[in-house]
Design a protein around this motif. Structure first.
Motif, PDB file in Angstrom:
ATOM      1  N   GLU A 122       0.662  -1.244   0.074  1.00  0.00           N
ATOM      2  CA  GLU A 122      -0.035  -0.006   0.032  1.00  0.00           C
ATOM      3  C   GLU A 122       0.760   1.272  -0.054  1.00  0.00           C
ATOM      4  O   GLU A 122       1.099   2.003   1.181  1.00  0.00           O
ATOM      5  CB  GLU A 122      -1.021   0.280   1.296  1.00  0.00           C
ATOM      6  CG  GLU A 122      -1.834  -1.128   1.276  1.00  0.00           C
ATOM      7  CD  GLU A 122      -3.007  -1.024   2.374  1.00  0.00           C
ATOM      8  OE1 GLU A 122      -2.860  -0.120   3.123  1.00  0.00           O
ATOM      9  OE2 GLU A 122      -3.661  -2.096   2.490  1.00  0.00           O
ATOM     10  N   GLY A 123       1.545   1.501  -0.989  1.00  0.00           N
ATOM     11  CA  GLY A 123       2.172   2.707  -1.075  1.00  0.00           C
ATOM     12  C   GLY A 123       1.845   4.024  -1.207  1.00  0.00           C
ATOM     13  O   GLY A 123       0.430   3.906  -1.287  1.00  0.00           O
ATOM     14  N   ALA A 124       2.356   4.915  -1.327  1.00  0.00           N
ATOM     15  CA  ALA A 124       1.659   6.457  -1.354  1.00  0.00           C
ATOM     16  C   ALA A 124       0.992   6.463  -2.528  1.00  0.00           C
ATOM     17  O   ALA A 124       1.548   6.388  -3.383  1.00  0.00           O
ATOM     18  CB  ALA A 124       2.898   7.170  -1.176  1.00  0.00           C
ATOM     19  N   VAL A 125      -0.266   7.194  -2.281  1.00  0.00           N
ATOM     20  CA  VAL A 125      -1.002   7.593  -3.523  1.00  0.00           C
ATOM     21  C   VAL A 125      -0.666   8.929  -3.613  1.00  0.00           C
ATOM     22  O   VAL A 125       0.205   9.777  -3.114  1.00  0.00           O
ATOM     23  CB  VAL A 125      -2.475   7.598  -2.761  1.00  0.00           C
ATOM     24  CG1 VAL A 125      -3.218   6.174  -2.658  1.00  0.00           C
ATOM     25  CG2 VAL A 125      -2.940   8.591  -1.701  1.00  0.00           C
ATOM     26  N   GLU A 126      -1.340   9.518  -4.619  1.00  0.00           N
ATOM     27  CA  GLU A 126      -0.787  10.771  -5.451  1.00  0.00           C
ATOM     28  C   GLU A 126      -0.600  12.073  -4.366  1.00  0.00           C
ATOM     29  O   GLU A 126       0.524  12.543  -4.344  1.00  0.00           O
ATOM     30  CB  GLU A 126      -1.560  11.088  -6.496  1.00  0.00           C
ATOM     31  CG  GLU A 126      -1.034  12.153  -7.555  1.00  0.00           C
ATOM     32  CD  GLU A 126       0.408  11.710  -8.155  1.00  0.00           C
ATOM     33  OE1 GLU A 126       1.329  12.607  -8.151  1.00  0.00           O
ATOM     34  OE2 GLU A 126       0.482  10.570  -8.435  1.00  0.00           O
ATOM     35  N   ASN A 127      -1.709  12.028  -3.410  1.00  0.00           N
ATOM     36  CA  ASN A 127      -1.655  13.138  -2.864  1.00  0.00           C
ATOM     37  C   ASN A 127      -0.794  12.911  -1.404  1.00  0.00           C
ATOM     38  O   ASN A 127      -0.674  13.883  -0.391  1.00  0.00           O
ATOM     39  CB  ASN A 127      -3.032  13.736  -2.375  1.00  0.00           C
ATOM     40  CG  ASN A 127      -3.586  12.350  -1.469  1.00  0.00           C
ATOM     41  OD1 ASN A 127      -3.086  11.460  -1.346  1.00  0.00           O
ATOM     42  ND2 ASN A 127      -4.968  12.905  -0.902  1.00  0.00           N
ATOM     43  N   GLU A 128      -0.190  11.752  -1.385  1.00  0.00           N
ATOM     44  CA  GLU A 128       0.663  11.493  -0.022  1.00  0.00           C
ATOM     45  C   GLU A 128       2.166  11.538  -0.465  1.00  0.00           C
ATOM     46  O   GLU A 128       2.999  11.517   0.530  1.00  0.00           O
ATOM     47  CB  GLU A 128       0.439  10.076   0.389  1.00  0.00           C
ATOM     48  CG  GLU A 128      -1.005   9.983   1.153  1.00  0.00           C
ATOM     49  CD  GLU A 128      -1.342   8.690   1.313  1.00  0.00           C
ATOM     50  OE1 GLU A 128      -2.078   8.481   2.504  1.00  0.00           O
ATOM     51  OE2 GLU A 128      -0.981   7.781   0.879  1.00  0.00           O
ATOM     52  N   LYS A 129       2.723  11.642  -1.849  1.00  0.00           N
ATOM     53  CA  LYS A 129       3.932  11.588  -2.319  1.00  0.00           C
ATOM     54  C   LYS A 129       4.834  12.578  -1.801  1.00  0.00           C
ATOM     55  O   LYS A 129       5.894  12.641  -1.366  1.00  0.00           O
ATOM     56  CB  LYS A 129       4.034  11.316  -3.694  1.00  0.00           C
ATOM     57  CG  LYS A 129       3.142   9.941  -4.574  1.00  0.00           C
ATOM     58  CD  LYS A 129       3.733   9.867  -5.864  1.00  0.00           C
ATOM     59  CE  LYS A 129       3.054   8.687  -6.258  1.00  0.00           C
ATOM     60  NZ  LYS A 129       3.118   8.423  -7.918  1.00  0.00           N
TER      61      LYS A 129
END
Length: 637
Positions: free
Chosen positions: A389-396
């Motif tokens: 569950e890697g970072a989604v776009e707004n978490e990068k």
């Protein structure tokens, strides 16, 4: 009257004697007429284990095809009773794979059984077993009656299922003796002993004082006759021996598990279940993979090391009890901790086993991992990353080190990294991970004699060598170099040429691939001049080996064709004190005593002499073999 009585007594006695003689004669005639029953050799299947058969000595017939590796054998010459009888017979050479008759004799249990390969059968090692047997040719002893039907420890024996007639309710007679009738009480005792073990009632003090039988031993206690008896061995039925592990996957494995607060309790439980499944799939044991667990959060902590649990079941039990620590997700700090502390001899690290770390990351790390991972790789540690569950776009924007997994692993070809979209899909990575961890041919970061050194060639370019011979020397350097695994994290190659002066042809950090190194060697130009070998050694120490990485083995291979104009003793001693393993190779007019001074002790393994340049090639394999032999004899860390 008295005479009549005496006459009658005499007649009675005479009649009795006649009847007696007649009866004896009649019995002899009857005995002659009765035929002795013909001995029938019982037949068993390949999978029948000696421990299932109660008879202490017996003759059996084995079928063909028992050489198959699925029928396990433990030991050599003397076999643990958990072994297949017929496969042991093939291993011992008494039978071939076509089957036949054999004589089996039970003997005492051994404290250890050594595995070996013989007659197409690979037998396994076993620490100990309570009963053994030997296999002989089927030559019956005179006066010994062998059973036509075998007695098994369970009524549903493999032979019985195959149509074998089985004796019931009777202990086997000792060969050469007569079987005694079995009483009901003895029968009950046998039945209880052969059933599933139950807890025995403790005898009362009065009972103990009136009987000579020993008191029942508690499960797993030590008895004077048998030594330590584990709970499983108190049953008369054959039980599965503790696995020694899969020898095809002999790796030392550390799992770095995510215990940070962000993972949550539910996902932490999924992670532990995954670890337990891996432990089961790996078949952990002293002859196979060993596994420890380190949990990271703010700081890493070892839950158990490589030697804490030596089988899969114990590992699974221990994994279930691991509590979550919480905190941040400092993966880089955890990798550094494992590199420095985990893979040590005190923690069970084995010199012949690759070191593997599997890092599990929920989301992304809260510190940097690239530098810590690089140092780990250069220490011979193979790092695998499982990211979930890697970072989604707004978490990068919050990710400390983008693309951290590819920066951490040894190769970026997907072999060392696995990504899972959801924790609920983690189980799908089980088989791919186990397969990769056990693929020791592809563990490129493992320390071996071919990928863990900085090798510096010191090449004599003096006038006596000549252009043609100098090319032969370079070919010798090429032939040695191409045998090594060359990269920035594997073996690195450097070269110095010398006459009166010295020249750095290329340093360890100049080229990081095998094609580049081989091309660079070809481009080295012949210099010509005098022969100052001592000064060349000092130059190599300062210009080459001062830049060697701390965890790399330092190897100097010096090639010269003559006596040095300067002293070599002090420079050679300096090289030895700095931990540089020195090989001295002399050609033609080289001085043997100088070669031995330059070479690392023992000189016979590190100095070589050839009379002509064209014979240098003969020592390529010898040098590499010595490098590897020396490496394999040293502790890994």
């Amino acid at each position: 009257m008295r005479t009549v009585v005496l006459t009658m007594k005499a007649s009675v006695i005479e009649m009795f004697l006649v009847l007696l003689v007649t009866g004896v004669h009649s019995n002899k005639e009857t005995a002659k007429k009765i035929k002795r029953p013909k001995f029938t050799v019982p037949q068993i299947n390949c999978d029948v284990k000696a421990g299932k058969i109660i008879n202490p000595e017996f003759i059996v017939k084995c079928p063909a095809g028992c050489q198959d590796p699925k029928y396990h054998v433990y030991g050599t010459d003397v076999y643990a009773s958990y072994s297949s009888v017929c496969s042991a017979a093939v291993h011992s050479g008494v039978l071939d794979n076509s089957g036949g008759k054999i004589l089996v004799r039970k003997v005492a249990g051994q404290s250890g059984y050594k595995g070996s390969y013989s007659n197409g059968v690979q037998s396994l090692s076993l620490p100990r077993w309570r009963e053994s047997f030997i296999v002989l040719e089927s030559k019956p002893k005179k006066g010994v009656t062998y059973p036509s039907a075998l007695t098994y420890s369970s009524s549903k024996s493999p032979a019985a299922q195959a149509g074998e007639t089985t004796k019931a309710y009777q202990r086997p007679p000792i060969p050469g003796t007569t079987a005694q009738p079995v009483t009901l009480m003895q029968l009950l005792a046998v039945t209880v002993a052969e059933a599933t073990p139950t807890t025995l009632p403790r005898p009362s003090p009065s009972a103990a004082s009136t009987t000579s039988r020993p008191r029942p031993q508690p499960m797993g206690h030590r008895s004077q006759e048998m030594g330590f008896v584990p709970k499983e061995e108190l049953s008369t039925q054959s039980s599965e021996p503790v696995s020694l592990g899969d020898p095809n996957c002999k790796v030392d494995l550390s799992f770095l598990i995510d215990g940070s607060a962000s993972i949550g309790k539910r996902r932490f439980r999924i992670q532990k279940q995954f670890l337990a499944d891996v432990a089961q799939a790996l078949d952990v044991g002293p002859a196979g993979p060993l596994m420890g667990v380190v949990q990271y959060g703010d700081n890493p902590a070892t839950h158990f090391n490589l030697k804490t649990h030596m089988n899969s079941q114990d590992l699974k039990t221990a994994i279930e009890k691991i509590p979550q620590r919480g905190g941040l997700s400092n993966v880089g700090r955890a990798i550094s901790f494992v590199t420095k502390n985990f893979f040590s001899k005190a923690n069970g690290n084995r010199s012949g086993a690759p070191n593997v770390v599997v890092v599990m990351v929920d989301g992304w790390p809260t510190d940097k991992v690239e530098e810590a991972s690089r140092l780990a790789r250069e220490s011979g540690v193979n790092i695998f990353f499982i990211t979930i569950e890697g970072a989604v776009e707004n978490e990068k924007q919050y990710v400390v080190e983008p693309n951290f997994a590819n920066k951490a692993v040894c190769r970026t070809n997907g072999f060392y990294s696995l990504h899972v979209q959801s924790w609920f899909g983690l189980h799908k990575t089980l088989q791919p991970l186990v397969k990769r961890v056990c693929d020791m041919d592809r563990l490129a970061c493992s320390k071996t004699c071919l990928n863990s050194a900085d090798i510096g060639f010191v090449i004599d370019g003096s006038s006596s060598v000549g252009t043609g011979n100098f090319r032969t020397v370079l070919q010798f350097v090429t032939n040695i170099s191409k045998e090594f695994e060359i990269s920035d994290t594997d073996t690195r190659i450097g070269a110095v040429q010398y006459t009166y002066e010295q020249r750095l042809e290329f340093g360890f950090d100049k080229y990081s691939s095998k094609p580049d190194i081989l091309n660079a060697i070809k481009r080295v130009g012949y210099w010509s001049g005098g022969t100052s070998t001592g000064a060349a050694i000092n130059f190599a120490l300062e210009q080459l080996f001062m830049k060697s990485k701390p965890n790399k083995r330092k190897l100097m291979i010096l090639i010269t064709d003559g006596r040095s104009y300067d002293d070599v003793r002090i420079p050679a001693m300096a090289a030895h004190l700095k931990g540089v393993i020195t090989y001295a190779i002399g050609v033609a007019w080289a001085a043997q005593e100088e070669l031995e001074v330059i070479a690392t002790h023992p000189a016979r393994d590190h100095s070589f002499f050839v009379d002509e340049f064209d014979n240098l090639y003969q020592y390529v394999s010898r040098v590499i073999q010595n490098i590897c032999t020396e490496f394999n004899s040293q502790p890994r860390n």
